[in-house]
Design an enzyme around this catalytic site. Structure first.
Site, PDB file in Angstrom:
ATOM      1  N   ILE A  17      43.461  73.684  24.925  1.00 45.77           N
ATOM      2  CA  ILE A  17      42.377  72.700  25.018  1.00 45.77           C
ATOM      3  C   ILE A  17      41.833  72.357  23.638  1.00 45.77           C
ATOM      4  O   ILE A  17      41.622  71.182  23.313  1.00 45.77           O
ATOM      5  CB  ILE A  17      41.268  73.239  25.936  1.00 45.77           C
ATOM      6  CG1 ILE A  17      41.797  73.382  27.365  1.00 45.77           C
ATOM      7  CG2 ILE A  17      40.054  72.317  25.916  1.00 45.77           C
ATOM      8  CD1 ILE A  17      40.882  74.167  28.288  1.00 45.77           C
TER       9      ILE A  17
ATOM     10  N   VAL B 257      45.062  81.825  27.505  1.00 46.05           N
ATOM     11  CA  VAL B 257      45.943  80.800  26.941  1.00 46.05           C
ATOM     12  C   VAL B 257      45.249  79.439  26.947  1.00 46.05           C
ATOM     13  O   VAL B 257      45.393  78.646  26.008  1.00 46.05           O
ATOM     14  CB  VAL B 257      47.270  80.727  27.735  1.00 46.05           C
ATOM     15  CG1 VAL B 257      48.146  79.594  27.216  1.00 46.05           C
ATOM     16  CG2 VAL B 257      48.019  82.054  27.655  1.00 46.05           C
ATOM     17  N   CYS B 258      44.478  79.179  27.995  1.00 41.94           N
ATOM     18  CA  CYS B 258      43.872  77.851  28.198  1.00 41.94           C
ATOM     19  C   CYS B 258      43.072  77.340  27.000  1.00 41.94           C
ATOM     20  O   CYS B 258      43.272  76.192  26.576  1.00 41.94           O
ATOM     21  CB  CYS B 258      43.011  77.855  29.453  1.00 41.94           C
ATOM     22  SG  CYS B 258      43.924  78.237  30.971  1.00 41.94           S
ATOM     23  N   PRO B 259      42.168  78.131  26.408  1.00 40.58           N
ATOM     24  CA  PRO B 259      41.392  77.576  25.294  1.00 40.58           C
ATOM     25  C   PRO B 259      42.236  77.231  24.074  1.00 40.58           C
ATOM     26  O   PRO B 259      41.877  76.329  23.307  1.00 40.58           O
ATOM     27  CB  PRO B 259      40.376  78.678  24.982  1.00 40.58           C
ATOM     28  CG  PRO B 259      40.958  79.935  25.529  1.00 40.58           C
ATOM     29  CD  PRO B 259      41.717  79.500  26.744  1.00 40.58           C
TER      30      PRO B 259
END
EC number: 1.11.1.24
Length: 265
Positions: free
Chosen positions: A123, A118-120
Site C-alpha cells: 500500500i 505484507v499489506c502495508p
C-alpha cells in the site's frame, strides 16, 4: 498466515434490525435456548468449532489458501461497477468505478486485511509512486473487507508503528464483500480477498489482471511497466515483446514486419 480473518457464528433474525430481548419465560425462543443448553447440543457445537479451528490453524501456517472457483472477470471484459465508501485525506468519501470511464485508467488492487504484515508494504509502495501513475493519467484504488473506520485508524498510524500514514489514493471499504466477490478474489471460508490486481482502461475494460496468494506481495515496478506497455499498444500498429520498457524497441504485429525486430536482437 500473514493475513487471516477469524469468524463468529451469529444467531440473528432475518431482518437487519436488532430487537430487545423479551424477559417472559413463555417466549417461543425458550425451547430453542433449552435445546442449546442441553449437554448433547453444546457438545456438538463445541466439536464443530474445534474442527473449524484446527483447519484455520493449518491455513495460518501454510500462508496459502485454495480459493473457490467463481466466474472471474476476464481480461477484455467490462470491469464490474461498484460504489463504496472509502478513506482519502483522512476523510470519508464515495468512490464509484464508472466515474473514471472516459477519464482515466484505474489500477484496482485488493489486499486481505488492515493492520497486517505484507499489506502495508504494498500500500505504501503504491502511494510513494503515485505521482508517476498520475503522469500516466491513472488512478490507484486499494480495496479490503475492512470498514472505513479501520482504514482511518490505519492511516492515522505512522509507518514506523506498522501504520500507513497519509496516502495519495483512496482505500475502499468492502465490508459486504460484494466487490471482492464480483472480481473473483474472495476467499469465501475466510471472508477476505486474495491479492488481486486489475488494470482497467478508460473504456472500463479490464486489460490486465494478476492474483497472488496471501503471502506474496506485488511489484509496483512490474505494475508500472505493464501499464506503460498497455498504453503504448493503444497504437494498433505496435505490440510489446517480453520485458518491454518505454524507449525500447517494439514489434509490428505482422509476419514480415516482425522480422525487423527479431533480426535486431
Amino acid at each position: 498466515m500473514a493475513c487471516v480473518a477469524s469468524s463468529t457464528t451469529l444467531i440473528s433474525s432475518p431482518s437487519s434490525r436488532v430487537f430487545p430481548a423479551k424477559s417472559s419465560l413463555s417466549s417461543p425462543s425458550v425451547s430453542f435456548l433449552r435445546t442449546l443448553s442441553s449437554p448433547s447440543a453444546s457438545a456438538s457445537l463445541r466439536s464443530g468449532f474445534a474442527r473449524r479451528s484446527s483447519l484455520s490453524s493449518t491455513s495460518r501456517r501454510s500462508f496459502a489458501v485454495k480459493a473457490q472457483a467463481d466466474d472471474l472477470p476476464l481480461v477484455g471484459n467490462k470491469a464490474p461497477d461498484f460504489e463504496a465508501e472509502a478513506v482519502f485525506d483522512q476523510e470519508f468519501i464515495k468512490v464509484k468505478l464508472s466515474d473514471y470511464i472516459g477519464k482515466k485508467y484505474v489500477i484496482l488492487f485488493f489486499y486481505p486485511l488492515d493492520f497486517t504484515f505484507v499489506c502495508p508494504t504494498e500500500i505504501t509502495a503504491f502511494s510513494d509512486r503515485h505521482s508517476e501513475f498520475e503522469k500516466l493519467n491513472t488512478e490507484v484504488l486499494g480495496v479490503s473487507v475492512d470498514s472505513v473506520f479501520s482504514h482511518l485508524a490505519w492511516v492515522q498510524t505512522d509507518r514506523k508503528s506498522g501504520g500507513l500514514g497519509d496516502l495519495n489514493y483512496p482505500l475502499i471499504s468492502d465490508v459486504t464483500k460484494s466487490i471482492s466477490k464480483s472480481f473473483g478474489v474472495l476467499i469465501h471460508d475466510q471472508g477476505i480477498a486474495l491479492r488481486g490486481l486489475f488494470i482497467i482502461d478508460k473504456e472500463g475494460v479490464i486489460q490486465h489482471s494478476t492474483i497472488n496468494n496471501l503471502g506474496i506481495g506485488r511489484s509496483v515496478d512490474e505494475t508500472m511497466r505493464t501499464l506503460q506497455a498497455l498504453q503504448y499498444t493503444g497504437n494498433p500498429d505496435e505490440v510489446c515483446p517480453a520485458g518491454w520498457k518505454p524507449g525500447e524497441k517494439s514489434m509490428k504485429p505482422d509476419p514480415k514486419l516482425s522480422k525487423e525486430y527479431f533480426s535486431a536482437i
